[in-house]
Design an enzyme around this catalytic site. Structure first.
Site, PDB file in Angstrom:
ATOM      1  N   ARG A 101      36.867  46.002  23.367  1.00  0.00           N
ATOM      2  CA  ARG A 101      38.230  45.777  23.539  1.00  0.00           C
ATOM      3  C   ARG A 101      38.886  44.960  22.510  1.00  0.00           C
ATOM      4  O   ARG A 101      39.969  45.016  22.068  1.00  0.00           O
ATOM      5  CB  ARG A 101      38.553  45.032  25.174  1.00  0.00           C
ATOM      6  CG  ARG A 101      37.996  46.169  26.241  1.00  0.00           C
ATOM      7  CD  ARG A 101      38.580  45.516  27.337  1.00  0.00           C
ATOM      8  NE  ARG A 101      38.546  46.400  28.367  1.00  0.00           N
ATOM      9  CZ  ARG A 101      38.061  46.328  29.569  1.00  0.00           C
ATOM     10  NH1 ARG A 101      37.697  45.229  30.315  1.00  0.00           N
ATOM     11  NH2 ARG A 101      38.314  47.307  30.536  1.00  0.00           N
ATOM     12  N   LYS A 145      34.765  59.556  45.264  1.00  0.00           N
ATOM     13  CA  LYS A 145      35.349  60.007  46.209  1.00  0.00           C
ATOM     14  C   LYS A 145      36.676  60.723  46.011  1.00  0.00           C
ATOM     15  O   LYS A 145      37.381  60.295  44.901  1.00  0.00           O
ATOM     16  CB  LYS A 145      36.052  58.749  46.830  1.00  0.00           C
ATOM     17  CG  LYS A 145      34.861  58.032  47.689  1.00  0.00           C
ATOM     18  CD  LYS A 145      35.320  56.705  48.434  1.00  0.00           C
ATOM     19  CE  LYS A 145      34.242  56.234  49.405  1.00  0.00           C
ATOM     20  NZ  LYS A 145      34.629  54.898  49.934  1.00  0.00           N
ATOM     21  N   GLY A 201      35.050  54.358  32.999  1.00  0.00           N
ATOM     22  CA  GLY A 201      33.505  53.649  32.702  1.00  0.00           C
ATOM     23  C   GLY A 201      32.427  54.679  32.322  1.00  0.00           C
ATOM     24  O   GLY A 201      31.803  54.647  31.441  1.00  0.00           O
ATOM     25  N   GLY A 230      41.925  52.062  35.490  1.00  0.00           N
ATOM     26  CA  GLY A 230      43.039  52.139  36.489  1.00  0.00           C
ATOM     27  C   GLY A 230      44.297  52.735  35.697  1.00  0.00           C
ATOM     28  O   GLY A 230      45.208  53.442  36.166  1.00  0.00           O
TER      29      GLY A 230
HETATM   30  P1  AMP Z   1      34.390  56.723  40.335  1.00  0.00           P
HETATM   31  O1  AMP Z   1      34.386  55.040  40.238  1.00  0.00           O
HETATM   32  O2  AMP Z   1      35.202  57.149  41.552  1.00  0.00           O
HETATM   33  O3  AMP Z   1      34.707  57.540  39.035  1.00  0.00           O
HETATM   34  O4  AMP Z   1      32.879  57.105  41.007  1.00  0.00           O
HETATM   35  C1  AMP Z   1      31.846  57.014  40.274  1.00  0.00           C
HETATM   36  C2  AMP Z   1      30.683  56.841  40.942  1.00  0.00           C
HETATM   37  O5  AMP Z   1      30.250  58.100  41.533  1.00  0.00           O
HETATM   38  C3  AMP Z   1      29.212  56.328  40.271  1.00  0.00           C
HETATM   39  O6  AMP Z   1      28.796  55.141  40.672  1.00  0.00           O
HETATM   40  C4  AMP Z   1      28.499  57.753  40.769  1.00  0.00           C
HETATM   41  O7  AMP Z   1      27.239  57.120  41.275  1.00  0.00           O
HETATM   42  C5  AMP Z   1      29.089  58.070  42.047  1.00  0.00           C
HETATM   43  N1  AMP Z   1      28.705  59.513  42.417  1.00  0.00           N
HETATM   44  C6  AMP Z   1      28.730  60.583  41.586  1.00  0.00           C
HETATM   45  N2  AMP Z   1      28.355  61.632  42.101  1.00  0.00           N
HETATM   46  C7  AMP Z   1      27.924  61.154  43.227  1.00  0.00           C
HETATM   47  C8  AMP Z   1      27.326  62.077  44.554  1.00  0.00           C
HETATM   48  N3  AMP Z   1      26.778  63.305  44.256  1.00  0.00           N
HETATM   49  N4  AMP Z   1      26.880  61.368  45.620  1.00  0.00           N
HETATM   50  C9  AMP Z   1      26.863  59.886  45.541  1.00  0.00           C
HETATM   51  N5  AMP Z   1      27.782  59.248  44.779  1.00  0.00           N
HETATM   52  C10 AMP Z   1      28.090  59.986  43.490  1.00  0.00           C
END
Ligand code: AMP
Length: 397
Positions: free
Chosen positions: A35, A199, A355, A378
């Site tokens: 950064r 999610k 990230g 974000g």
């Molecule tokens: P996000 O912050 O929404 O981009 O989500 C990132 C997180 O999603 C990471 O910490 C991953 O470990 C988690 N993730 C990715 N695939 C899976 C999965 N199949 N089951 C559980 N967590 C997951």
């Protein structure tokens, strides 16, 4: 929106909102200076014009004036990266800071203390914004893309105290906006987006906006299981948002109506528990055993995704394909990075942000191959949602 090339800073003072929210280790040393490096072109342009720079930023989430969150800790790294001496004041508003601004000479850089030592910063408090605007700077420059989606005092509210000719986007902010627009609105077809992460609920807006922009939408990571379940698959103990099943169905129907090709995993790496030491096997999506959970995409899916990526002219990637933090389940995410690197070498335009995706690209030494790596988390997601960010809107109002 004005940019730096519209302004000559000779003998002028520029108050620059940067994003120096950098990670520090236990010895308060900066462990990743990305950064700081990203803010360098803006600082250099102002200094090269013969102006002076007042830098302001937040660092972490302090509860009041906590010394461990003082920006004084980043001074050595900042001086090293800029190759320039920095003057530091231990406040961000008030008479002491005003005096330091008054005494600032062309070619000098002043760094203010952590803006979030004042709770007013995050509240977007008008008086605090005005106190910053009254420090004595001629121009307000916003170069903090990472916080441009927040209507905080220093990122948005302050802009109203500078007229249109005395505020502008910094180099980084401009580059982010241009690069994201290039992929999202001006991308050469076929346009492919790969969206992963835990999610679906955190990326609904992104997916819905992308349905109007892309030819191929690849959905991976934890969020894929909500879609797979919506299609009638048994997903064992895989992560799922049952309250989003109907939404997933709606998104799939909408994609069909819009002619967007949705690609979901066809096979998976399943594990008997959520651990790097778990027992694993590769199964097709209609064969997930009870009690097992999908933690990465399987080899057939990796190949399918690679083919789609190689046939794309524009690629947008945000979010991991599996539990990337565990080596055992990082292959899918890494393969996506490699596929995008390969396609970019052949001339595709690629935008990577978030990230985990950026970490994968860095780990694989692909940073030079990717067309643009966003510094925003974000803020990038909100841009992908098609929103106008408050920090950007404030520069044009
Ligand atoms: P996000 O912050 O929404 O981009 O989500 C990132 C997180 O999603 C990471 O910490 C991953 O470990 C988690 N993730 C990715 N695939 C899976 C999965 N199949 N089951 C559980 N967590 C997951």
């Amino acid at each position: 929106m004005k940019t730096l090339k519209d302004i000559n800073f000779k003998n002028k003072k520029a108050l620059v909102r940067v994003d120096f929210n950098v990670p520090l280790n236990d010895d308060f040393k900066v462990t990743d200076n990305t950064r700081i490096l990203a803010a360098k072109p803006t600082i250099e342009k102002i200094l090269n014009d013969g102006g002076s720079v007042i830098l302001m930023s937040h660092l972490g989430r302090p509860k009041g004036k906590e010394d461990k969150f003082s920006l004084k800790h980043i001074l050595p790294e900042l001086e090293k990266v800029l190759g320039h001496k920095i003057i530091f004041v231990s406040d961000s508003i008030g008479p002491e800071v005003k005096k330091a601004v008054k005494n600032l000479k062309p070619g000098e850089i002043l760094l203010l203390e952590n803006l979030r030592f004042y709770p007013e910063e995050k509240k977007g408090d008008e008086n605090f914004a005005k106190a910053l605007a009254d420090l004595g700077a001629d121009y307000y420059i916003n170069d903090a893309f990472g916080t441009a989606h927040r209507a905080h005092a220093s990122t948005a509210v302050i802009a109203k105290y500078f007229d249109k000719n005395h505020k502008a986007a910094g180099n980084l902010l401009e580059k982010e906006v241009v690069s994201i627009q290039k992929a999202l609105d001006e991308g050469q077809k076929p346009v492919t987006a790969i969206i992963g992460g835990a999610k679906v609920s955190s990326k609904i807006g992104v997916i819905e906006n992308l349905l109007n922009k892309v030819d191929n939408l690849i959905i991976v990571g934890g969020m894929a299981y909500t879609f797979l379940k919506a299609l009638g698959n048994k997903i064992g103990d895989s992560i799922v948002e049952d309250d989003k099943i109907d939404l997933a169905k709606k998104i799939l129907a909408e994609a069909k109506a819009k002619g967007v090709n949705v690609i979901l995993p066809v096979d998976l790496v399943v594990a008997d528990r959520f651990s790097n030491d778990a027992e694993t096997k590769i199964v097709s999506i209609d064969n997930i055993p009870d009690g097992w959970q999908g933690l990465d995409i399987g080899p057939k899916t990796r190949q399918l995704i690679d083919e789609v990526i190689q046939n794309s002219k524009t690629i947008i990637w945000n979010g991991p394909a599996g539990v990337f933090e565990f080596d055992k389940f990082a292959t899918g995410t890494e393969n996506i990075g490699l596929a995008i690197g390969k396609a970019s070498e052949k001339g595709a335009y690629s935008l990577v942000g978030g990230g985990d995706s950026v970490a994968a690209v860095k780990k694989l030494n692909l940073t030079d191959k990717i067309s643009y790596i966003s510094t925003g988390g974000g803020a990038l997601l909100e841009m992908l949602e098609g929103k106008t960010l408050p920090g950007i809107a404030a520069l044009t109002e």
